[in-house]
Design a protein around this motif. Structure first.
Motif, mmCIF file in Angstrom:
data_model
loop_
_atom_site.group_PDB
_atom_site.id
_atom_site.type_symbol
_atom_site.label_atom_id
_atom_site.label_comp_id
_atom_site.label_asym_id
_atom_site.label_seq_id
_atom_site.Cartn_x
_atom_site.Cartn_y
_atom_site.Cartn_z
ATOM 1 N N THR A 213 0.830 -1.212 0.000
ATOM 2 C CA THR A 213 0.000 0.000 0.000
ATOM 3 C C THR A 213 0.860 1.257 0.000
ATOM 4 O O THR A 213 0.498 2.266 -0.609
ATOM 5 N N SER A 270 -17.262 7.749 -2.647
ATOM 6 C CA SER A 270 -15.960 7.388 -3.208
ATOM 7 C C SER A 270 -15.225 6.523 -2.194
ATOM 8 O O SER A 270 -14.943 6.975 -1.084
ATOM 9 N N ARG A 271 -14.921 5.275 -2.598
ATOM 10 C CA ARG A 271 -14.302 4.321 -1.681
ATOM 11 C C ARG A 271 -13.038 4.869 -1.034
ATOM 12 O O ARG A 271 -12.762 4.624 0.139
ATOM 13 N N GLU A 272 -12.261 5.637 -1.803
ATOM 14 C CA GLU A 272 -10.958 6.097 -1.322
ATOM 15 C C GLU A 272 -11.050 7.062 -0.149
ATOM 16 O O GLU A 272 -10.042 7.345 0.507
ATOM 17 N N GLU A 275 -10.990 4.158 2.636
ATOM 18 C CA GLU A 275 -10.315 2.882 2.448
ATOM 19 C C GLU A 275 -9.004 3.103 1.702
ATOM 20 O O GLU A 275 -9.005 3.657 0.601
ATOM 21 N N ILE A 276 -7.898 2.656 2.291
ATOM 22 C CA ILE A 276 -6.602 2.784 1.639
ATOM 23 C C ILE A 276 -6.246 1.531 0.852
ATOM 24 O O ILE A 276 -5.231 1.497 0.144
ATOM 25 N N ARG A 278 -8.291 -2.033 -1.292
ATOM 26 C CA ARG A 278 -9.542 -2.642 -1.730
ATOM 27 C C ARG A 278 -9.720 -3.981 -1.029
ATOM 28 O O ARG A 278 -8.789 -4.792 -0.980
#
Length: 361
Positions: A213, A270-272, A275-276, A278
Motif C-alpha cells: 500500500t 468514493s471508496r478512497e 479505504e486505503i 480494496r
C-alpha cells in the motif's frame, strides 16, 4: 500465496515435526522449504534429512548471543558460542548451499559481539542472516538502527540477505519488521494471523499490505498473491482453533466494515475517502456497510435499495430511519429481516429480493 520461504518446522524436536517438514518438502514446489536447527550436528543433520525431498531446501540454524541467554540458558562463553555458530553453518553447507543463521535474542545482544558472529558465519557460508527480536523488547527506531548498524559494520554484509524475526510482546512486531525493511532487510519472517510464541510473531498480512500500500514509502514489494490472504487466514484459524479478532487488520471481520454514518456516506460517494486498500485485493468479496446505531441515512437507504425496498415518500423514509435508530440502540446486530419489519408499517411498494441468511453486524 507464493511465499518465498516456508519454515515448515523443527525436525529434531519430535518425530511429528520431522514427518511434517518432510511432507511439506514433498508437496510444495514453488517455495523454498526451510527446516530449523539448533547449532549442533544432530539438529542440522536431522533438518537436512527432512528437506531432502524439496525442490529448493534451506537449513536455518541458530544460537543465542545475548549475555543473559549465554550465561543463564546456554552456560557458554561468547567464544564457545562463536565456535558453535560457525561450525553449524559449515556443517549445514555440506548439505545445502542455502543456509540461514540467526543470533537468538539479537535485540538484547552486545553489538560488537554480534558483528563478530555475523561476519564469521557469513564467511562460513551463511547466505541469509536473520536478526531476531526474540522477546519483543526493541522499539522500531532502535531495531531499524540495529539492522542498519550491522549492515554497515559487518565487512562482508553484502554477501548475505538480511532478515528480521520479530515477536509481538509489546505489540511492535510489525512495526519493528518494517523498520528493518526501511534499513535494508530484504526478508521478513512472519506468520499468518500473527501466530507464534507468547504474543505471536509479525503478521504476514500486515507486512505484505503495508509494503504494497505504501510503495511510495518503502520502494520495494513482495511477490505474494494477496488475494489468497483472507482464505489462508480462515484456513489457519480453523485448523488451529485460534479465532481472529474482528478488528484485526486486513483479515478481521471488521477490517473493511464501516459503521459510522460519516464514513458510510463517504465510502458510498468514493471508496478512497475511508479505504486505503480494496477489500477484494486481499480476498474479501467486498467491503461492507455495517448497519448499527452509528449508521447514517445514506447507508440505510442504500441497504433498502439493495433489498428492493422502495418507500413511497421521504416522510416514510424518515419514519423508517427513526425506528431503525431506536432498534439499533437496543439490538447490536441488524438483520435484513429487521429492515423488512421496520418498513412494513409504512406505505410502500417494493419487489422483495431473496432473503439473505448473512447477518449485517
Amino acid at each position: 500465496m507464493q511465499v518465498d520461504v516456508i519454515e515448515a518446522g523443527f525436525p529434531a524436536s519430535s518425530e511429528g515435526d520431522f514427518e511434517s517438514v518432510k511432507a511439506v518438502a514433498e508437496a510444495i514446489k514453488d517455495s523454498t522449504i526451510c527446516a530449523l536447527a539448533r547449532a549442533n550436528d544432530r539438529d542440522v543433520a536431522r533438518a537436512a534429512e527432512a528437506i531432502k525431498p524439496a525442490r529448493s531446501g534451506r537449513i536455518h540454524t541458530f544460537i543465542a548471543t545475548s549475555p543473559i541467554h549465554m550465561e543463564k540458558k546456554l552456560r557458554m562463553t561468547p567464544d564457545q558460542v562463536l565456535f558453535d555458530a560457525v561450525a553449524a553453518v559449515k556443517f549445514a553447507r555440506n548439505h545445502t548451499d542455502n543456509v540461514e543463521f540467526s543470533p537468538e535474542d539479537a535485540g538484547r545482544s552486545d553489538i560488537d559481539f554480534l558483528c563478530r558472529v555475523l561476519e564469521a558465519v557469513i564467511a562460513a557460508g551463511a547466505t541469509t542472516v536473520n536478526i531476531p527480536d526474540t522477546v519483543g523488547y526493541n522499539m522500531p527506531e532502535q531495531f531499524g538502527k540495529l539492522i542498519r548498524t550491522l549492515r554497515e559494520r559487518v565487512p562482508n554484509s553484502d554477501q548475505a540477505v538480511w532478515s528480521t524475526h520479530c515477536h509481538n510482546d509489546l505489540g511492535l512486531a510489525v512495526a519493528n519488521s518494517l523498520a528493518g525493511v526501511m534499513n535494508g532487510a530484504r526478508q521478513v519472517e512472519c506468520t499468518i494471523n500473527g501466530l507464534g510464541e507468547r504474543a505471536g510473531n509479525a503478521s504476514l498480512e500486515e507486512i505484505v499490505m503495508a509494503v504494497r500500500t505504501r510503495q511510495d514509502f518503502f520502494g520495494c514489494d513482495t511477490r505474494i498473491d494477496a488475494t489468497h490472504i483472507v482464505p489462508a487466514s480462515r484456513l489457519v484459524s480453523n485448523v488451529t482453533g485460534f479465532a481472529v479478532q474482528p478488528n484485526k487488520a486486513i483479515v478481521g471481520a471488521n477490517a473493511f466494515a464501516h459503521e459510522a454514518g460519516i464514513h458510510q456516506d463517504g465510502v458510498l460517494k468514493s471508496r478512497e475517502t475511508y479505504e486505503i486498500m480494496r477489500a477484494e485485493d486481499v480476498g474479501w468479496n467486498a467491503n461492507k456497510l455495517v448497519l448499527g446505531k452509528h449508521s447514517g441515512r445514506s447507508a440505510f437507504k442504500d441497504r433498502l435499495k439493495q433489498l428492493g425496498i422502495e418507500l413511497d415518500s421521504e416522510d416514510a423514509v424518515n419514519a423508517a430511519f427513526k425506528r431503525f435508530k431506536e432498534l439499533a440502540d437496543k439490538k447490536h446486530d441488524i438483520f435484513d429481516e429487521d429492515l423488512h419489519a421496520l418498513v412494513s408499517e409504512e406505505s410502500h411498494s417494493y419487489t422483495k429480493a431473496p432473503m439473505s441468511s448473512v447477518a449485517i453486524v
